[in-house]
Structures are given as structure tokens and as C-alpha cells.
Design a protein around this motif. Sequence first.
Motif, short mmCIF file in Angstrom:
data_model
loop_
_atom_site.label_atom_id
_atom_site.label_comp_id
_atom_site.label_asym_id
_atom_site.label_seq_id
_atom_site.Cartn_x
_atom_site.Cartn_y
_atom_site.Cartn_z
N SER A 157 -7.32 -4.06 -3.97
CA SER A 157 -5.99 -3.71 -4.50
C SER A 157 -5.66 -4.63 -5.66
N ASP A 158 -4.86 -4.13 -6.61
CA ASP A 158 -4.42 -4.96 -7.72
C ASP A 158 -3.50 -6.09 -7.26
N TYR A 159 -3.04 -6.03 -6.00
CA TYR A 159 -2.10 -7.03 -5.50
C TYR A 159 -2.65 -7.83 -4.33
N ASP A 160 -3.96 -7.84 -4.18
CA ASP A 160 -4.55 -8.75 -3.21
C ASP A 160 -4.21 -10.19 -3.60
N ASN A 161 -3.78 -10.99 -2.62
CA ASN A 161 -3.40 -12.39 -2.84
C ASN A 161 -2.13 -12.54 -3.68
N VAL A 162 -1.31 -11.47 -3.71
CA VAL A 162 -0.05 -11.52 -4.45
C VAL A 162 1.11 -11.29 -3.49
N ASP A 163 2.14 -12.15 -3.58
CA ASP A 163 3.36 -12.01 -2.78
C ASP A 163 4.53 -11.72 -3.71
N LEU A 164 5.37 -10.75 -3.34
CA LEU A 164 6.54 -10.40 -4.15
C LEU A 164 7.70 -10.02 -3.25
N SER A 165 8.92 -10.34 -3.71
CA SER A 165 10.13 -9.90 -3.03
C SER A 165 10.85 -8.90 -3.93
N PHE A 166 11.39 -7.83 -3.35
CA PHE A 166 11.99 -6.77 -4.14
C PHE A 166 13.50 -6.68 -4.01
N GLY A 167 14.13 -7.64 -3.36
CA GLY A 167 15.57 -7.64 -3.23
C GLY A 167 16.07 -6.54 -2.30
N MET A 168 17.36 -6.26 -2.38
CA MET A 168 17.97 -5.26 -1.51
C MET A 168 17.52 -3.85 -1.90
N MET A 169 17.01 -3.10 -0.91
CA MET A 169 16.59 -1.72 -1.12
C MET A 169 17.04 -0.84 0.03
N VAL A 170 17.07 0.45 -0.23
CA VAL A 170 17.29 1.41 0.85
C VAL A 170 16.06 1.41 1.74
N HIS A 171 16.26 1.28 3.05
CA HIS A 171 15.17 1.40 4.00
C HIS A 171 14.97 2.87 4.36
N GLY A 172 16.06 3.55 4.72
CA GLY A 172 15.95 4.96 5.05
C GLY A 172 17.26 5.52 5.55
N ILE A 173 17.20 6.75 6.04
CA ILE A 173 18.36 7.46 6.55
C ILE A 173 18.15 7.77 8.02
N THR A 174 19.15 7.52 8.83
CA THR A 174 19.11 7.88 10.25
C THR A 174 19.91 9.16 10.44
N TYR A 175 19.23 10.22 10.87
CA TYR A 175 19.89 11.49 11.13
C TYR A 175 20.35 11.55 12.59
N ALA A 176 21.16 12.54 12.89
CA ALA A 176 21.76 12.63 14.23
C ALA A 176 20.70 12.70 15.33
N ASP A 177 19.58 13.41 15.08
CA ASP A 177 18.56 13.54 16.11
C ASP A 177 17.59 12.37 16.14
N GLU A 178 17.87 11.32 15.35
CA GLU A 178 17.06 10.11 15.36
C GLU A 178 17.90 8.88 15.74
N ALA A 179 19.09 9.13 16.27
CA ALA A 179 20.01 8.04 16.63
C ALA A 179 19.37 7.08 17.62
N TYR A 180 19.61 5.80 17.43
CA TYR A 180 19.01 4.78 18.31
C TYR A 180 20.06 3.93 19.02
N ASN A 181 21.35 4.14 18.74
CA ASN A 181 22.41 3.47 19.49
C ASN A 181 23.71 4.28 19.36
N GLU A 182 24.77 3.81 19.98
CA GLU A 182 26.03 4.56 19.98
C GLU A 182 26.61 4.69 18.59
N GLU A 183 26.40 3.69 17.73
CA GLU A 183 26.97 3.71 16.38
C GLU A 183 26.33 4.77 15.49
N THR A 184 25.09 5.16 15.80
CA THR A 184 24.41 6.14 14.95
C THR A 184 24.40 7.55 15.53
#
Length: 239
Positions: A157-184
Amino acid sequence: MEHKNSVEFLVRGRYALFTDPLTKIGGEKFTYQVPTYQALKGIIESIYWKPTIQWYIDEVRIMNQIRTQSIGIRAPHYKDTKNDLSIYTYLKDVEYQVRAHFEWNENRPDLANDRNENKHWLIAKRMIEKGGRRDVFLGTRECQAEVEPCVFGESSSDYDNVDLSFGMMVHGITYADEAYNEETKGKMSVRLWNPVMKNGIIAFIRPEDCEIVRPIKKMTMKEFVNGVNFQSVENEEIN
């Protein structure tokens, strides 16, 4: 961490657009530097998906150098026949190795009879070999992609032995049929996180481990009826 029912595949494309939502305000789009969890989840769901299972993305390996290209797009107005010139910034010549696994969707007890782990896994691997059941794209529909099996970590890979941080990003979307607690439950929610690449690999945290979660709107689960809008895996051919 490799799971019992994990799959590994390589996805590549001429362009990719993993849109940073902050750039949508003016009608223009600018891509994240790396794919989001949700974008990769969409890829594996295009390859093979059933409401009985829920895919989890474990890792992605960035194979090619991160490069961008800006293209002028004539975006049509919603209210009339006119259009505006917008600039979309894409990633160019991308290639990723992905490792993912599935678990039973506990929000779907009505589909418990479809929980045949080995058959789901074999069909998923077969669909990767065939390039997916549906069109595969990288972030947006115009960024078509190719999929094939691979061994995660194989080749350089072009990034073997390379470490980078990308800051705040969207991880994903939780839909109703993927809820994992009461809040979702009964909602659509967006998750945020801070990804870090180590030796060219981003290890994703699970959706429930995201500390920043914001509800978007109320949402109900879609109903599935076997033989009407759903076919049990037992009635499917592996090949």
C-alpha cells in the motif's frame, strides 16, 4: 479482529465522493479523504444483504495515494428548469481492501427462521466473486466501482508505515431497524467519530461505541413478509 463469518474484498474505482456534509450547504460537494463506515457498509449491502443480518465494517486499508480532482457540474434547480454550475471535488483512482462481518439483526425477531449463518456467509462470498448483486458505487451513484475477493493485508500500500488522523468525520447513520439502545429506537440518527489511520489501515469502532450521536428524525421499521417482499435464505441457491 477477524470474525468467524468475516469476508474480505477489494473495491476500486476511477472516482469516489464520500461527501463531507459541511460542503453541501452551497450546493457544492467536497469529499472526505477516506471512505466512511456508512459508505463501506453500503458497498457490502450492495454485494449481499438481507434484513435478517446486519453488516459491520471492521477495517479498511487505503491502497492508493489520496488524490483529488475537481469537476464542474451543472446542477438543476428544484423549482424551475434552470441550473447552476457547481464544483464537485472527487477522490481519484481509489482502491481499498475491506474486512467486514455480519451479525443477526436483533431488531428482527420475526425473521429468526432465516438465521442460517453458514448459508448467508457462503452466499455473501459467492456474491463478492460475482462482483455484487446490485450496482456498487463509491459514495455516490456516478462513482461506479468494481469488487473482487482479496486477502486483507496482501500486496503493498502507498500508506504502509504511515499514520494519519482525519479529525471529526461522519461514522454513519443508524436507522430504526438497526437501533442498539433506547435513544436510537424509532429514529434515524447520525454518528460522528475521529478516525485514525495506522500503517495504512483504519480500524472502525462499532456503531454503539460512537460517543457523538445526534437524532435526525422519527422513523418506523419496514415490515417484511416472507414470500411477498422477502425470501428466506433457505429458498436461495448458493450459486
